[in-house]
Design a protein around this motif. Structure first.
Motif, PDB file in Angstrom:
ATOM      1  N   GLY A 127       0.980  -1.154  -0.145  1.00  0.00           N
ATOM      2  CA  GLY A 127      -0.082  -0.017   0.112  1.00  0.00           C
ATOM      3  C   GLY A 127       0.749   1.336  -0.136  1.00  0.00           C
ATOM      4  N   VAL A 128       0.590   2.083  -1.031  1.00  0.00           N
ATOM      5  CA  VAL A 128       1.592   3.494  -1.089  1.00  0.00           C
ATOM      6  C   VAL A 128       0.623   4.499  -0.589  1.00  0.00           C
ATOM      7  CG1 VAL A 128       2.883   5.052  -2.615  1.00  0.00           C
ATOM      8  CG2 VAL A 128       2.828   2.473  -2.892  1.00  0.00           C
ATOM      9  N   VAL A 129       1.064   5.358   0.441  1.00  0.00           N
ATOM     10  CA  VAL A 129       0.403   6.552   0.964  1.00  0.00           C
ATOM     11  C   VAL A 129       1.072   7.691   0.104  1.00  0.00           C
ATOM     12  CG1 VAL A 129      -0.350   8.090   2.770  1.00  0.00           C
ATOM     13  CG2 VAL A 129       0.067   5.294   2.963  1.00  0.00           C
ATOM     14  N   LEU A 130       0.073   8.293  -0.605  1.00  0.00           N
ATOM     15  CA  LEU A 130       0.342   9.678  -1.574  1.00  0.00           C
ATOM     16  C   LEU A 130      -0.501  10.732  -0.997  1.00  0.00           C
ATOM     17  CD1 LEU A 130       1.949  11.062  -3.796  1.00  0.00           C
ATOM     18  CD2 LEU A 130       0.203   9.985  -5.342  1.00  0.00           C
ATOM     19  N   VAL A 131       0.352  11.563  -0.200  1.00  0.00           N
ATOM     20  CA  VAL A 131      -0.587  12.805   0.615  1.00  0.00           C
ATOM     21  C   VAL A 131      -0.219  13.803  -0.429  1.00  0.00           C
ATOM     22  CG1 VAL A 131      -0.471  14.195   2.446  1.00  0.00           C
ATOM     23  CG2 VAL A 131      -0.066  11.946   2.693  1.00  0.00           C
ATOM     24  N   THR A 132      -1.298  14.651  -0.525  1.00  0.00           N
ATOM     25  CA  THR A 132      -1.006  15.787  -1.553  1.00  0.00           C
ATOM     26  C   THR A 132      -2.128  16.936  -1.070  1.00  0.00           C
ATOM     27  OG1 THR A 132      -1.664  16.303  -3.814  1.00  0.00           O
ATOM     28  CG2 THR A 132      -3.165  15.002  -2.930  1.00  0.00           C
ATOM     29  N   HIS A 133      -1.494  18.038  -1.363  1.00  0.00           N
ATOM     30  CA  HIS A 133      -2.237  19.179  -1.061  1.00  0.00           C
ATOM     31  C   HIS A 133      -1.766  20.437  -2.041  1.00  0.00           C
ATOM     32  CE1 HIS A 133      -3.499  22.600   1.578  1.00  0.00           C
ATOM     33  NE2 HIS A 133      -2.436  23.545   1.479  1.00  0.00           N
ATOM     34  N   ALA A 163       1.314  14.808   8.651  1.00  0.00           N
ATOM     35  CA  ALA A 163       1.488  13.611   9.392  1.00  0.00           C
ATOM     36  C   ALA A 163       0.053  12.889   9.743  1.00  0.00           C
ATOM     37  CB  ALA A 163       1.943  13.924  11.132  1.00  0.00           C
ATOM     38  N   GLY A 164      -0.799  13.613   9.912  1.00  0.00           N
ATOM     39  CA  GLY A 164      -2.425  13.036   9.903  1.00  0.00           C
ATOM     40  C   GLY A 164      -2.700  12.403   8.746  1.00  0.00           C
ATOM     41  N   ALA A 165      -2.455  13.069   7.594  1.00  0.00           N
ATOM     42  CA  ALA A 165      -2.662  12.556   6.219  1.00  0.00           C
ATOM     43  C   ALA A 165      -2.026  11.170   6.121  1.00  0.00           C
ATOM     44  CB  ALA A 165      -2.499  13.616   5.141  1.00  0.00           C
ATOM     45  N   ARG A 166      -0.743  11.038   6.237  1.00  0.00           N
ATOM     46  CA  ARG A 166      -0.192   9.815   6.172  1.00  0.00           C
ATOM     47  C   ARG A 166      -0.505   8.747   7.066  1.00  0.00           C
ATOM     48  NH1 ARG A 166       5.975  11.630   5.901  1.00  0.00           N
ATOM     49  NH2 ARG A 166       6.139  12.170   3.535  1.00  0.00           N
ATOM     50  N   ASN A 167      -0.993   9.022   8.326  1.00  0.00           N
ATOM     51  CA  ASN A 167      -1.585   8.245   9.325  1.00  0.00           C
ATOM     52  C   ASN A 167      -3.067   7.567   8.695  1.00  0.00           C
ATOM     53  OD1 ASN A 167       0.482   7.836  10.834  1.00  0.00           O
ATOM     54  ND2 ASN A 167      -0.341   9.386  12.179  1.00  0.00           N
ATOM     55  N   THR A 168      -3.762   8.526   7.941  1.00  0.00           N
ATOM     56  CA  THR A 168      -5.091   8.268   7.332  1.00  0.00           C
ATOM     57  C   THR A 168      -4.957   7.144   6.372  1.00  0.00           C
ATOM     58  OG1 THR A 168      -5.868  10.273   7.803  1.00  0.00           O
ATOM     59  CG2 THR A 168      -6.845   9.137   5.896  1.00  0.00           C
ATOM     60  N   GLY A 169      -3.793   7.446   5.448  1.00  0.00           N
ATOM     61  CA  GLY A 169      -3.629   6.125   4.491  1.00  0.00           C
ATOM     62  C   GLY A 169      -3.029   4.855   5.002  1.00  0.00           C
ATOM     63  N   LEU A 197       2.755  -4.677   3.570  1.00  0.00           N
ATOM     64  CA  LEU A 197       3.991  -3.538   3.464  1.00  0.00           C
ATOM     65  C   LEU A 197       3.077  -2.285   3.121  1.00  0.00           C
ATOM     66  CD1 LEU A 197       6.754  -5.106   1.496  1.00  0.00           C
ATOM     67  CD2 LEU A 197       6.374  -5.041   3.882  1.00  0.00           C
ATOM     68  N   VAL A 198       3.677  -1.121   3.700  1.00  0.00           N
ATOM     69  CA  VAL A 198       3.428   0.288   3.163  1.00  0.00           C
ATOM     70  C   VAL A 198       4.529   1.167   2.790  1.00  0.00           C
ATOM     71  CG1 VAL A 198       3.200   0.916   5.656  1.00  0.00           C
ATOM     72  CG2 VAL A 198       1.701   1.959   4.146  1.00  0.00           C
ATOM     73  N   ALA A 199       4.236   1.997   2.123  1.00  0.00           N
ATOM     74  CA  ALA A 199       5.178   2.794   1.713  1.00  0.00           C
ATOM     75  C   ALA A 199       4.845   4.318   1.524  1.00  0.00           C
ATOM     76  CB  ALA A 199       5.995   2.440   0.176  1.00  0.00           C
ATOM     77  N   PHE A 200       5.572   5.473   1.783  1.00  0.00           N
ATOM     78  CA  PHE A 200       5.272   6.816   1.531  1.00  0.00           C
ATOM     79  C   PHE A 200       5.792   7.373   0.153  1.00  0.00           C
ATOM     80  CE2 PHE A 200       5.645   7.176   6.397  1.00  0.00           C
ATOM     81  CZ  PHE A 200       4.438   6.442   6.446  1.00  0.00           C
ATOM     82  N   CYS A 201       5.064   8.165  -0.346  1.00  0.00           N
ATOM     83  CA  CYS A 201       5.520   9.123  -1.609  1.00  0.00           C
ATOM     84  C   CYS A 201       5.029  10.541  -1.403  1.00  0.00           C
ATOM     85  CB  CYS A 201       5.250   8.506  -2.829  1.00  0.00           C
ATOM     86  SG  CYS A 201       5.947   9.409  -4.296  1.00  0.00           S
ATOM     87  N   ASP A 202       5.837  11.344  -1.383  1.00  0.00           N
ATOM     88  CA  ASP A 202       5.510  12.932  -1.365  1.00  0.00           C
ATOM     89  C   ASP A 202       5.169  13.340  -2.595  1.00  0.00           C
ATOM     90  OD1 ASP A 202       6.222  12.863   1.179  1.00  0.00           O
ATOM     91  OD2 ASP A 202       7.910  14.193   1.049  1.00  0.00           O
ATOM     92  N   ASP A 203       3.915  14.054  -2.763  1.00  0.00           N
ATOM     93  CA  ASP A 203       3.330  14.485  -3.878  1.00  0.00           C
ATOM     94  C   ASP A 203       4.127  15.449  -4.870  1.00  0.00           C
ATOM     95  OD1 ASP A 203       3.265  16.924  -2.849  1.00  0.00           O
ATOM     96  OD2 ASP A 203       0.968  17.194  -2.789  1.00  0.00           O
ATOM     97  N   ASP A 204       5.386  15.880  -4.547  1.00  0.00           N
ATOM     98  CA  ASP A 204       6.516  16.486  -5.473  1.00  0.00           C
ATOM     99  C   ASP A 204       7.597  15.639  -5.435  1.00  0.00           C
ATOM    100  OD1 ASP A 204       7.237  16.790  -2.746  1.00  0.00           O
ATOM    101  OD2 ASP A 204       8.205  18.726  -3.017  1.00  0.00           O
ATOM    102  N   ASP A 205       7.490  14.377  -5.220  1.00  0.00           N
ATOM    103  CA  ASP A 205       8.541  13.265  -5.777  1.00  0.00           C
ATOM    104  C   ASP A 205       8.178  12.460  -6.652  1.00  0.00           C
ATOM    105  OD1 ASP A 205      10.288  14.916  -3.710  1.00  0.00           O
ATOM    106  OD2 ASP A 205       9.597  13.677  -1.955  1.00  0.00           O
TER     107      ASP A 205
END
Length: 326
Positions: free
Chosen positions: A30-36, A94-100, A108-116
């Motif tokens: 699961g990939v958590v992609l937070v965007t704003h 932080a809250g958005a990542r935890n939501t995901g 497994l879970v991974a992160f990706c910032d929306d500008d990367d």
């Protein structure tokens, strides 16, 4: 370096997959992609995730933080699914990542910032490395940094990142967009701390807590591309950075006991105060930095900014051209 090539010169090969494990048997990620409010950059990040050469299934959770939901991103594909949701926890990264993380039901879970963005082999090489270390719960990779027209490669120089390493240095090449973790272990560690001011230093805090349970497996190849400069929400936000660094010192007392690490954070505080024109505070923190570690260059840079020898913008520009920061 082209984002269409497998970073580090590694050619995809089925021999990388551990014996007895086929593509469909690889962990669901699961990939958590937070965007704003960065739709174009976010779509580029999403595309780099969906085009991974990873043979296993990927579910992307695009978590919109304080912005309109884009349901046009939804994709119903068992191996490359995209879900769209709103941040249901504390406003901010932080809250958005935890939501995901909470919404994901993957191993497994991974992160990706929306500008990367990710290079094609990122998830495959990282998952394989994690599976090859019994008991490992956390993995990272090195990165390519883009700053304007300048590009730099940042390597850690090690296949394992330990707690002591992170006390001495934030190790900025170990970026949150490279994080891959066992979901249950991550929840046990405590997920992302939502009390950190403005979610600044949330990745360093998580790494420090994770390494108390064991070393991080590091694939020391540049498998992610990170944008520095104007696209960063924290670019030159010195007041936010100062508050966050004080939070880190308060919540991780062992930083203060490490001469190199303490000297670095004190030097960062000195530079932040100097950039804000707070000369007296800058001089005080620079003195503490030098006493902790007389070789700490941030103290010298802070003194140069505080006394008007050079501007903070010129120092930061020079450093980020080479893929380094304060």
């Amino acid at each position: 370096m082209s984002s269409n090539a497998d970073a580090g010169g590694h050619s995809p090969s089925e021999t990388d997959i551990p014996a007895g494990v086929s593509g469909p048997q690889l962990p669901h990620v699961g990939v958590v992609l937070v965007t704003h409010n960065r739709p174009e950059l976010m779509r580029r990040a999403l595309d780099s995730i969906l085009t991974q050469d990873y043979p296993g299934p990927i579910t992307v959770h695009v978590v919109h933080d304080r912005c309109a939901l884009d349901f046009g991103l939804v994709r119903q594909d068992p191996f490359r699914e995209v879900r769209v949701q709103e941040n249901s926890r504390t406003p901010g990264l932080a809250g958005a990542r935890n939501t995901g993380i909470v919404s994901s039901v993957t191993q497994l879970v991974a992160f990706c910032d929306d500008d990367d963005s990710w290079f094609p082999g990122k998830l495959r090489l990282q998952t394989i490395a994690l599976l090859q270390v019994p008991g490992a719960a956390f993995a990272s990779t090195a990165m390519v940094v883009d700053y304007g027209a300048h590009t730099a490669v940042r390597l850690a120089g090690s296949k394992a990142i330990r707690h002591e390493d992170l006390l001495r240095s934030r190790m900025s090449m170990v970026h949150s967009s490279s994080f891959l973790a066992d979901r249950e272990a991550l929840i046990g560690i405590g997920m992302v701390d939502e009390t950190i001011p403005n979610s600044m230093c949330e990745d360093w805090d998580l790494l420090l807590r994770a390494t108390r349970h064991g070393a991080i497996v590091n694939v020391d190849q540049p498998l992610i591309r990170v944008q520095w400069g104007g696209s960063s929400y924290f670019y030159q936000q010195w007041e936010v950075k100062n508050v966050a660094h004080m939070w880190m010192l308060d919540h991780h007392q062992d930083i203060r006991t490490n001469g190199v690490g303490a000297g670095r954070v004190y030097g960062q505080l000195a530079f932040g105060h100097a950039a804000l024109g707070q000369r007296r505070a800058a001089l005080r923190w620079a003195g503490r930095s030098i006493r902790a570690n007389w070789r700490e260059p941030r103290a010298v840079l802070a003194l140069a900014v505080a006394t008007g020898v050079v501007s903070d913008k010129r120092v930061l520009d020079s450093l980020q051209r080479r893929g380094h920061g304060i």
